[in-house]
Design an enzyme around this catalytic site. Structure first.
Site, PDB file in Angstrom:
ATOM      1  N   CYS A  53      35.298  30.781  11.491  1.00 64.75           N
ATOM      2  CA  CYS A  53      33.956  30.179  12.184  1.00 64.75           C
ATOM      3  C   CYS A  53      33.036  29.337  11.283  1.00 64.75           C
ATOM      4  O   CYS A  53      32.239  29.028  11.307  1.00 64.75           O
ATOM      5  CB  CYS A  53      33.221  31.671  12.350  1.00 64.75           C
ATOM      6  SG  CYS A  53      34.061  32.749  13.266  1.00 64.75           S
TER       7      CYS A  53
ATOM      8  N   HIS B 225      23.671  31.923  10.299  1.00 60.34           N
ATOM      9  CA  HIS B 225      24.987  32.179  10.928  1.00 60.34           C
ATOM     10  C   HIS B 225      24.894  32.939  12.106  1.00 60.34           C
ATOM     11  O   HIS B 225      25.066  32.915  13.072  1.00 60.34           O
ATOM     12  CB  HIS B 225      26.011  32.533  10.049  1.00 60.34           C
ATOM     13  CG  HIS B 225      27.523  32.780  10.591  1.00 60.34           C
ATOM     14  ND1 HIS B 225      28.053  31.674  11.453  1.00 60.34           N
ATOM     15  CD2 HIS B 225      28.155  33.974  10.649  1.00 60.34           C
ATOM     16  CE1 HIS B 225      29.318  32.172  11.585  1.00 60.34           C
ATOM     17  NE2 HIS B 225      29.296  33.410  11.283  1.00 60.34           N
TER      18      HIS B 225
ATOM     19  N   GLU C  17      23.864  38.575   5.561  1.00 61.91           N
ATOM     20  CA  GLU C  17      23.299  37.030   5.635  1.00 61.91           C
ATOM     21  C   GLU C  17      21.830  37.142   4.724  1.00 61.91           C
ATOM     22  O   GLU C  17      21.334  36.157   4.225  1.00 61.91           O
ATOM     23  CB  GLU C  17      23.350  36.449   6.725  1.00 61.91           C
ATOM     24  CG  GLU C  17      23.017  35.040   6.796  1.00 61.91           C
ATOM     25  CD  GLU C  17      23.284  34.172   7.780  1.00 61.91           C
ATOM     26  OE1 GLU C  17      22.869  32.849   7.840  1.00 61.91           O
ATOM     27  OE2 GLU C  17      23.555  34.706   8.961  1.00 61.91           O
TER      28      GLU C  17
ATOM     29  N   LYS D 225      22.569  31.150  17.999  1.00 57.80           N
ATOM     30  CA  LYS D 225      23.558  31.856  18.805  1.00 57.80           C
ATOM     31  C   LYS D 225      23.039  32.708  19.875  1.00 57.80           C
ATOM     32  O   LYS D 225      23.807  33.156  20.789  1.00 57.80           O
ATOM     33  CB  LYS D 225      24.444  32.729  17.656  1.00 57.80           C
ATOM     34  CG  LYS D 225      25.316  31.655  17.007  1.00 57.80           C
ATOM     35  CD  LYS D 225      26.534  32.313  16.082  1.00 57.80           C
ATOM     36  CE  LYS D 225      27.276  31.455  15.147  1.00 57.80           C
ATOM     37  NZ  LYS D 225      26.497  30.634  14.027  1.00 57.80           N
TER      38      LYS D 225
ATOM     39  N   HIS E 257      28.745  32.289  20.138  1.00 57.73           N
ATOM     40  CA  HIS E 257      29.313  31.807  18.907  1.00 57.73           C
ATOM     41  C   HIS E 257      30.415  31.059  19.342  1.00 57.73           C
ATOM     42  O   HIS E 257      31.532  31.399  19.813  1.00 57.73           O
ATOM     43  CB  HIS E 257      29.641  33.018  18.077  1.00 57.73           C
ATOM     44  CG  HIS E 257      30.412  32.799  16.919  1.00 57.73           C
ATOM     45  ND1 HIS E 257      30.605  31.485  16.304  1.00 57.73           N
ATOM     46  CD2 HIS E 257      30.678  33.409  15.690  1.00 57.73           C
ATOM     47  CE1 HIS E 257      31.075  31.608  15.168  1.00 57.73           C
ATOM     48  NE2 HIS E 257      31.134  32.941  14.733  1.00 57.73           N
TER      49      HIS E 257
ATOM     50  N   PHE F 129      36.242  34.422   9.172  1.00 58.34           N
ATOM     51  CA  PHE F 129      37.105  35.395   8.644  1.00 58.34           C
ATOM     52  C   PHE F 129      37.872  34.829   7.692  1.00 58.34           C
ATOM     53  O   PHE F 129      38.269  33.568   7.579  1.00 58.34           O
ATOM     54  CB  PHE F 129      38.079  35.768  10.084  1.00 58.34           C
ATOM     55  CG  PHE F 129      37.518  36.523  10.985  1.00 58.34           C
ATOM     56  CD1 PHE F 129      36.225  37.199  10.869  1.00 58.34           C
ATOM     57  CD2 PHE F 129      38.409  36.883  11.959  1.00 58.34           C
ATOM     58  CE1 PHE F 129      35.927  38.196  11.858  1.00 58.34           C
ATOM     59  CE2 PHE F 129      37.843  37.758  13.107  1.00 58.34           C
ATOM     60  CZ  PHE F 129      36.584  38.371  13.061  1.00 58.34           C
TER      61      PHE F 129
END
Length: 412
Positions: free
Chosen positions: A164, A303, A314, A336, A341, A400
């Site tokens: 991502c 994010h 975050e 988002k 996403h 990830f």
């Protein structure tokens, strides 16, 4: 070191297939999340996504042969790159030597639509049923390679695959290419088209996707009700140039790319570190390179996935990187909440949004933030857009594998 600027933007997104349409819908607080229409979801545990709508490849000069011979993610990349090149006005061979013109377009997953189609053909028809174009349509570098073919970009070609964080890392690495004098201009960004049964099943079974059945209460960044992210698709592309080249040819400049951070949690294959140490370093390095000083007006495109662990860590990373007082003055949002996403494309699209934020002096909101999580206590621009003349923007992306990316843009 060279200065690097943005001269062209292009997107294919769930909120529109060009930058102006997407930006207008973001400022309205429109939500592109809906029930999935492109595939049969009867046997799937998740039935909602943020799909690209009304995509017509021919509008972007993609002919029938190119349409047949590219996975959907690569078509999105070529279409967004076509927009960005038109926007920049850069002419290869006239303004720039093809050998000094590069391409860095990444994808987190690559041609999974092709993989699923050809696997089904293998099971039904045996090995002879598999297309000879299976491999070149499926591989994750082909969007960058085929875009380079279309635009005669004979310089550095560096497709990034960092889950991502892919789109943000791609733009960061393209920035470094130009900054260090290895190229004079780059087509860069990310693309993804992974709304298909196997990816939905995989993300769902790993507990990453929301289980909400209500599209208007599904993508909930920083909200106490959040349960996971909503999968989206699309592409975001920028044209980055050496500042001197852009000035020499009289190009319109959106913003300067001024900082880049890249770190790894080295902790867990899906979960972020609870102490946010490495994400903090990533943000801090981008801000330091950008020359950020306390008191400057900062916008953070978070994010902000709407997963329980990401949003909390975050928030902590922003506080640690900026300091508590400066973090509370920063204006933050997660787009988002409106577009889901987009995996490897998401950071690139969100950097396009950062460039528009600097240009327009407006911040898109975090919609559906009705019940703020006490652990997520910064200014996330709930519900409605606001006027805000930012000096500097950053976009965070975490993937990830513990991949962390942050790119800073400065008003010019």
């Amino acid at each position: 070191m060279k200065r690097v600027v943005i001269t062209g933007l292009g997107v294919i997104s769930p909120l529109g297939n060009n930058v102006d349409t997407m930006w207008a819908e973001l400022l309205k607080g429109s939500c592109a999340i809906d029930y999935i229409h492109s595939i049969d979801t009867t046997d799937l545990p998740v039935k909602i996504a943020a799909e690209v709508k009304d995509f017509q490849p021919e509008e972007f000069g993609i002919d029938r042969a190119m349409n047949r011979h590219n996975d959907r993610y690569a078509l999105y990349a070529i279409a967004a790159a076509t927009q960005a090149m038109r926007d920049s006005g850069l002419e290869v061979g006239k303004d720039i030597d093809p050998a000094r013109f590069g391409c860095a377009i990444g994808s987190g997953i690559g041609g999974i639509q092709t993989f699923c189609r050809e696997h089904a053909s293998l099971l039904e028809n045996g090995s002879r049923g598999v297309s000879p174009l299976f491999i070149p349509e499926m591989i994750a570098n082909i969007a960058s390679g085929n875009t380079a073919i279309v635009f005669h970009a004979e310089g550095p070609n560096l497709p990034v695959v960092t889950a991502c964080a892919t789109g943000t890392h791609s733009i960061g690495e393209a920035y470094r290419m130009i900054r260090e004098g290895r190229a004079e201009a780059m087509i860069t960004g990310g693309a993804e088209a992974a709304i298909c049964p196997i990816s939905i099943a995989g993300f769902s079974n790993s507990k990453a996707l929301t289980t909400s059945e209500d599209p208007m209460a599904a993508s909930l960044p920083f909200d106490a009700r959040r349960k996971g992210f909503v999968i989206g698709e699309g592409a975001g592309i920028m044209i980055l140039e050496d500042y001197d080249l852009a000035r020499r040819r009289g190009a319109h400049i959106y913003a300067e790319v001024s900082g880049y951070g890249n770190s790894c949690d080295a902790y867990h294959y899906t979960a972020p570190r609870a102490d946010a140490k490495c994400a903090t370093n990533c943000i801090r390095w981008a801000l330091e390179e950008a020359g950020y000083k306390e008191g400057e007006k900062l916008y953070v495109n978070a994010h902000g996935t709407g997963t329980p662990l990401n949003d909390k860590s975050e928030t902590l990373a922003i506080k640690l990187a900026l300091g508590e007082a400066a973090a509370r003055k920063a204006v933050i949002s997660s787009t988002k909440s409106m577009m889901g996403h987009m995996l490897g494309a998401t950071g690139a699209v969100e950097l396009v949004i950062c460039a528009k934020t600097l240009q327009a002096g407006k911040v898109a909101p975090t919609i559906h933030l009705d019940q703020p999580d006490p652990d997520c206590d910064l200014d996330y621009t709930p519900h409605t857009a606001r006027d805000y003349a930012a000096d500097l923007t950053i976009s965070n992306s975490f993937g990830f594998g513990g991949q962390n990316a942050c790119v800073a843009l400065r008003r010019i």
